[in-house]
Design an enzyme around this catalytic site. Structure first.
Site, PDB file in Angstrom:
ATOM      1  N   GLU A 151       0.509  -0.630  -4.815  1.00 31.60           N
ATOM      2  CA  GLU A 151      -0.458   0.425  -5.098  1.00 31.60           C
ATOM      3  C   GLU A 151       0.250   1.761  -4.974  1.00 31.60           C
ATOM      4  O   GLU A 151       1.002   1.986  -4.030  1.00 31.60           O
ATOM      5  CB  GLU A 151      -1.614   0.336  -4.098  1.00 31.60           C
ATOM      6  CG  GLU A 151      -2.692   1.376  -4.328  1.00 31.60           C
ATOM      7  CD  GLU A 151      -2.892   2.320  -3.149  1.00 31.60           C
ATOM      8  OE1 GLU A 151      -3.991   2.873  -3.039  1.00 31.60           O
ATOM      9  OE2 GLU A 151      -1.948   2.527  -2.352  1.00 31.60           O
ATOM     10  N   ASP A 157      -0.196   6.076  -5.477  1.00 35.61           N
ATOM     11  CA  ASP A 157      -1.131   7.202  -5.593  1.00 35.61           C
ATOM     12  C   ASP A 157      -0.694   8.122  -6.718  1.00 35.61           C
ATOM     13  O   ASP A 157       0.500   8.396  -6.872  1.00 35.61           O
ATOM     14  CB  ASP A 157      -1.151   7.994  -4.278  1.00 35.61           C
ATOM     15  CG  ASP A 157      -1.596   7.132  -3.114  1.00 35.61           C
ATOM     16  OD1 ASP A 157      -2.751   6.690  -3.142  1.00 35.61           O
ATOM     17  OD2 ASP A 157      -0.789   6.894  -2.193  1.00 35.61           O
ATOM     18  N   ASP A 180      -3.810   4.373  -7.855  1.00 34.78           N
ATOM     19  CA  ASP A 180      -4.922   4.982  -7.125  1.00 34.78           C
ATOM     20  C   ASP A 180      -5.012   6.430  -7.608  1.00 34.78           C
ATOM     21  O   ASP A 180      -4.245   7.287  -7.184  1.00 34.78           O
ATOM     22  CB  ASP A 180      -4.621   4.899  -5.621  1.00 34.78           C
ATOM     23  CG  ASP A 180      -5.747   5.457  -4.770  1.00 34.78           C
ATOM     24  OD1 ASP A 180      -6.672   6.082  -5.316  1.00 34.78           O
ATOM     25  OD2 ASP A 180      -5.692   5.281  -3.535  1.00 34.78           O
ATOM     26  N   HIS A 196       0.515  10.863  -1.779  1.00 34.19           N
ATOM     27  CA  HIS A 196      -0.737  10.693  -1.039  1.00 34.19           C
ATOM     28  C   HIS A 196      -1.059  11.936  -0.235  1.00 34.19           C
ATOM     29  O   HIS A 196      -2.118  12.524  -0.383  1.00 34.19           O
ATOM     30  CB  HIS A 196      -0.654   9.466  -0.120  1.00 34.19           C
ATOM     31  CG  HIS A 196      -1.967   9.118   0.505  1.00 34.19           C
ATOM     32  ND1 HIS A 196      -2.552   9.886   1.491  1.00 34.19           N
ATOM     33  CD2 HIS A 196      -2.830   8.094   0.272  1.00 34.19           C
ATOM     34  CE1 HIS A 196      -3.721   9.346   1.829  1.00 34.19           C
ATOM     35  NE2 HIS A 196      -3.904   8.258   1.108  1.00 34.19           N
ATOM     36  N   HIS A 220       0.818  -1.213   0.000  1.00 35.79           N
ATOM     37  CA  HIS A 220       0.000   0.000   0.000  1.00 35.79           C
ATOM     38  C   HIS A 220       0.855   1.268   0.000  1.00 35.79           C
ATOM     39  O   HIS A 220       1.846   1.349   0.702  1.00 35.79           O
ATOM     40  CB  HIS A 220      -0.882  -0.024   1.261  1.00 35.79           C
ATOM     41  CG  HIS A 220      -1.762   1.170   1.412  1.00 35.79           C
ATOM     42  ND1 HIS A 220      -1.763   1.962   2.533  1.00 35.79           N
ATOM     43  CD2 HIS A 220      -2.678   1.708   0.563  1.00 35.79           C
ATOM     44  CE1 HIS A 220      -2.655   2.933   2.379  1.00 35.79           C
ATOM     45  NE2 HIS A 220      -3.214   2.801   1.193  1.00 35.79           N
TER      46      HIS A 220
END
Length: 273
Positions: free
Chosen positions: A25, A27, A85, A41, A5
């Site tokens: 993942e 951002d 994301d 993020h 993440h």
């Protein structure tokens, strides 16, 4: 799929894969003209994490390409899936198509190397807002226009807003999407969330007329919640601690039922035991 993440700095790719992630993942934030600008993020983010690591988006893609190109000194054979994301909340709804266009051009140039021995990972475009479905259209039409429609074979989709599953299906219909669908469900690790919607998504995946190919749950950092998610039948778990998920998967209760996905496992096909 063990999904690392918030991997937003190039150095974190090695860090998360070495802990056991076969997927990451990342951002993606956009500027006011809908250009993908940073892998970032920002505050707030998950408890126990630094929220402010970043790269320029195109720079990150270069590092990611190296990590997923066989023969490169930075290559990780087991890194097979990347979820972007897409932080489209900063955009107006009417900019979604442009964002898709610009994202496709960035990936084509900096990740896929214009189709010439670029990175090999599968890519999931994760969109937080159902109204931004035209991002998918823009992305697809751009790759076709740039004469690389075959790269869409490597691209899948996710709407990450925890919307009603029926509403998500309608958005895909508008976008003309008929496969390659990952369905996410989850919440920041600072809060608790039940598995009701995950179970609905799994039921859709397993039905003969569902739209979902894979289901993943986020953000899971504890052994007990990992077991609960696996028991619910998810395909992927997004985590800040890939080693925790890997540990649970090696428990005797799970080794017979689950294994870590490799490049040969098609992420767009429903797994049939």
């Amino acid at each position: 799929w063990i999904m690392g993440h918030m991997v937003n700095a190039i150095a974190q790719i090695d860090e998360f894969v070495n802990l056991g992630a076969n997927s990451i993942e990342t951002d993606v934030s956009f500027d006011k003209n809908a250009n993908p600008e940073y892998t970032y993020h920002g505050i707030p983010c998950d408890c126990g994490r630094t929220c402010t690591k970043w790269e320029y988006f195109n720079t990150f893609l270069g590092g990611l390409r190296k990590a997923t190109t066989p023969g490169d000194s930075k290559y990780h054979e087991k890194l097979v899936l990347v979820v972007f994301d897409l932080k489209t909340g900063s955009l107006y709804d009417n900019q979604a198509y442009d964002a898709g266009t610009k994202l496709a051009k960035s990936l084509l140039q900096n990740y896929w190397n214009k189709g010439n021995n670029g990175g090999r990972a599968y890519i999931v475009l994760s969109i937080p807002n159902l109204d931004h479905y035209k991002l998918i259209t823009g992305f697809k039409e751009t790759l076709t226009k740039e004469e690389h429609p075959e790269l869409m074979d490597k691209v899948g989709y996710d709407f990450s807003g925890n919307d009603d599953i029926g509403d998500v299906a309608k958005a895909y219909k508008k976008a003309g999407v008929t496969g390659h669908v990952w369905q996410s469900d989850g919440i920041t690790n600072c809060l608790l969330r039940g598995l009701d919607r995950v179970r609905k998504a799994v039921a859709n995946r397993d039905s003969s007329n569902g739209y979902i190919n894979k289901v993943y749950y986020w953000t899971v950092d504890k052994r007990a919640s990992t077991r609960d998610a696996l028991d619910a039948g998810v395909d992927g778990i997004m985590t800040n601690y890939p080693d925790v998920i890997a540990d649970v998967l090696s428990e005797s209760a799970y080794t017979a039922k689950f294994r870590i996905a490799t490049y040969d496992d098609n992420p767009w096909e429903m797994f049939k035991n």
